[in-house]
Design a protein around this motif. Structure first.
Motif, PDB file in Angstrom:
ATOM      1  N   ALA A  13      -9.839   8.514   3.573  1.00 11.93           N
ATOM      2  CA  ALA A  13      -8.748   7.568   3.807  1.00 11.93           C
ATOM      3  C   ALA A  13      -8.081   7.645   5.050  1.00 11.93           C
ATOM      4  O   ALA A  13      -8.333   8.815   5.877  1.00 11.93           O
ATOM      5  N   LYS A  14      -7.066   6.860   5.410  1.00 11.40           N
ATOM      6  CA  LYS A  14      -6.367   6.971   6.684  1.00 11.40           C
ATOM      7  C   LYS A  14      -5.793   8.260   6.611  1.00 11.40           C
ATOM      8  O   LYS A  14      -5.254   8.711   5.675  1.00 11.40           O
ATOM      9  N   MET A  15      -6.038   8.828   7.920  1.00 11.33           N
ATOM     10  CA  MET A  15      -5.165  10.203   8.193  1.00 11.33           C
ATOM     11  C   MET A  15      -3.880   9.945   8.050  1.00 11.33           C
ATOM     12  O   MET A  15      -3.179   9.260   8.819  1.00 11.33           O
ATOM     13  N   ALA A  42       0.855  -1.340   0.000  1.00 12.02           N
ATOM     14  CA  ALA A  42      -0.099  -0.107  -0.010  1.00 12.02           C
ATOM     15  C   ALA A  42       0.863   1.308   0.032  1.00 12.02           C
ATOM     16  O   ALA A  42       0.583   2.038  -0.620  1.00 12.02           O
ATOM     17  N   GLU A  43       1.929   1.243   0.692  1.00 10.58           N
ATOM     18  CA  GLU A  43       2.778   2.420   0.937  1.00 10.58           C
ATOM     19  C   GLU A  43       3.549   2.765  -0.388  1.00 10.58           C
ATOM     20  O   GLU A  43       3.527   3.719  -0.973  1.00 10.58           O
ATOM     21  N   ALA A  44       3.863   1.544  -0.947  1.00  5.12           N
ATOM     22  CA  ALA A  44       4.673   1.743  -2.381  1.00  5.12           C
ATOM     23  C   ALA A  44       3.591   2.231  -3.330  1.00  5.12           C
ATOM     24  O   ALA A  44       4.068   3.125  -3.989  1.00  5.12           O
ATOM     25  N   ARG A  94      -3.324   0.456  13.115  1.00  8.47           N
ATOM     26  CA  ARG A  94      -3.649  -0.863  12.604  1.00  8.47           C
ATOM     27  C   ARG A  94      -2.686  -1.155  11.176  1.00  8.47           C
ATOM     28  O   ARG A  94      -2.218  -2.229  10.949  1.00  8.47           O
ATOM     29  N   ASP A  95      -2.254   0.179  10.569  1.00  6.83           N
ATOM     30  CA  ASP A  95      -1.454  -0.084   9.514  1.00  6.83           C
ATOM     31  C   ASP A  95       0.031  -0.797   9.671  1.00  6.83           C
ATOM     32  O   ASP A  95       0.545  -1.215   9.013  1.00  6.83           O
ATOM     33  N   GLN A  96       0.407  -0.859  11.073  1.00  5.58           N
ATOM     34  CA  GLN A  96       1.707  -1.342  11.568  1.00  5.58           C
ATOM     35  C   GLN A  96       1.650  -2.674  11.863  1.00  5.58           C
ATOM     36  O   GLN A  96       2.497  -3.229  11.945  1.00  5.58           O
TER      37      GLN A  96
HETATM   38 MG    MG Z   1       2.681   6.125   7.722  1.00  4.01          MG
END
Ligand code: MG
Ligand code: ATP
Length: 367
Positions: free
Chosen positions: A234-236, A154-156, A191-193
């Motif tokens: 979307a996620k802050m 997702a980050e990529a 949660r993303d982590q």
């Molecule tokens: Mg981040």
């Protein structure tokens, strides 16, 4: 909903769940479990968590992680707070403005209640032994395992870059080095982590099996707001331009919240699955007020999005006012903020060198 971790009068009577002794460690701890398990005493707990210096901290950081860091610090946990500066260059070419952002993070930490006398605040680029841990840890996980990581993917994708950099791919292993160098038991994260924390647990377990039991497998501490949404739904995130910065003024906050996406149903209900944006504003408001979000929804009832946004603005501004005052007073104190990072790096270096020595010994490399 909120946890109380005041130091008890007779701490020795209280059961200790962390570190790992006694209770089977699961991958995650919730706020409610934390309150029940710590029973007010966190003195045996080591905590590491951090943030990328990519912009000012926002309400997502505060509700997702910072509040729990402060609670744990105040309950006596040994706290490491990381300015994850090397991780800035995972998804961007340059690190322009990084010094301002790094010092800004330190100011944000102090403003929310991180106390540099009790917590170690440091940047990982200043701790060589921590970074050296990355080498043995990288040998314990495969490239396909890293490529499968959903957060990395997702980050990529969000970075808009055509190819994944090697640093982005190995970012979760670097994070494992961050967490393991100081033997932390608990990692308060959003949660993303969670996929990244799973990498930490995996490499720790594999190291212990292959060489010697050096590491504990840390657990994530997931807050009541594990993924706060931003103005666009979307996620802050600092890099998405959709945040309520902790340092925003009351007027800026009002205008940001006015622009938050909601839905067309005038009757306000708390339903995170079906009404994520409305529920997000309810949760933010309720957490700032120390209230239950479903009860708050009932109170607002047919008031619609306008009443919800008014309540949210008032609650956020009220809750953040003292934090903002402290933040403003710290803004010009660059020398003081730098000194905190330098002291933190010295303390972190002692820990990292001790862990690295143990790791090299376990691998038979202590010549
Ligand atoms: Mg981040
Ligand atoms: P960036 O856009 O640069 O990645 P970010 O806003 O996602 O920034 P990070 O520095 O990546 O922030 O995250 C720091 C910590 O804050 C992590 O533990 C992350 O899980 C938590 N966090 C970040 N955003 C949120 C959010 N919206 N809700 C809950 N926790 C969050």
């Amino acid at each position: 909903m909120s946890i109380t971790v005041d130091v008890p009068t007779n701490a020795s009577d209280q059961p200790h769940v962390f570190p790992s002794g006694g209770v089977e460690p699961a991958a995650c701890v919730t706020e409610a479990e934390l309150a029940a398990q710590l029973v007010g005493d966190a003195r045996q707990v080591r905590v590491l968590t951090g943030d990328r210096p990519t912009g000012p901290l926002h309400l997502g950081h505060y509700l997702g992680s910072l509040r729990n860091r402060v609670r744990l610090q105040n309950a006596g946990a040994e706290m490491f707070v990381l300015v994850a500066d090397y991780q800035v260059i995972t998804d961007r070419d340059a690190s322009a403005g990084i010094a301002d952002f790094a010092l800004g993070l330190v100011a944000d930490y102090l403003a929310v209640g991180i106390d540099p006398a009790r917590s170690t605040v440091f940047a990982h680029s200043a701790v060589p032994a921590l970074n050296q841990l990355l080498l043995p840890l990288m040998s314990l996980i495969s490239v396909p395992e890293l490529e499968r990581n959903p957060t990395t993917k997702a980050e990529a994708a969000a970075s808009g870059r055509p190819a994944l950099s090697a640093l982005m791919l190995t970012y979760p292993v670097h994070q494992a080095a961050d967490i393991l160098f100081c033997r932390s038991d608990l990692v308060p994260v959003g949660r993303d982590q969670l996929p990244h924390l799973e990498v930490t647990r995996t490499v720790a377990r594999r190291f212990n099996t292959r060489y010697a039991p050096v590491f504990t497998e840390p657990r994530a501490l997931i807050s009541d707001a594990p993924s706060v949404l931003g103005s666009d739904g979307a996620k802050m995130s600092k890099s998405h331009g959709n945040t309520i910065p902790l340092q925003a003024t009351a007027d800026q906050t009002a205008s940001i919240i006015k622009g938050f996406k909601t839905d067309t149903d005038r009757h306000i209900t708390f339903d995170p699955a079906l009404r994520p944006e409305v529920s997000n504003l309810l949760l933010i408001t309720a957490l700032c007020r120390g209230q239950d979000p479903a009860a708050l929804a009932e109170q607002i009832g047919d008031g619609g999005a306008a009443a919800l946004k008014r309540a949210a603005t008032e609650a956020v501004n009220e809750h953040l006012r003292p934090i903002r005052e402290r933040r403003a007073a710290l803004a010009g104190e660059r020398g003081y903020l730098s000194a905190i990072l330098r002291r933190g790096a010295e303390r972190a270096t002692v820990e990292a060198e001790a862990t690295l020595a143990q790791v090299r010994e376990a691998m038979g490399m202590a010549y």
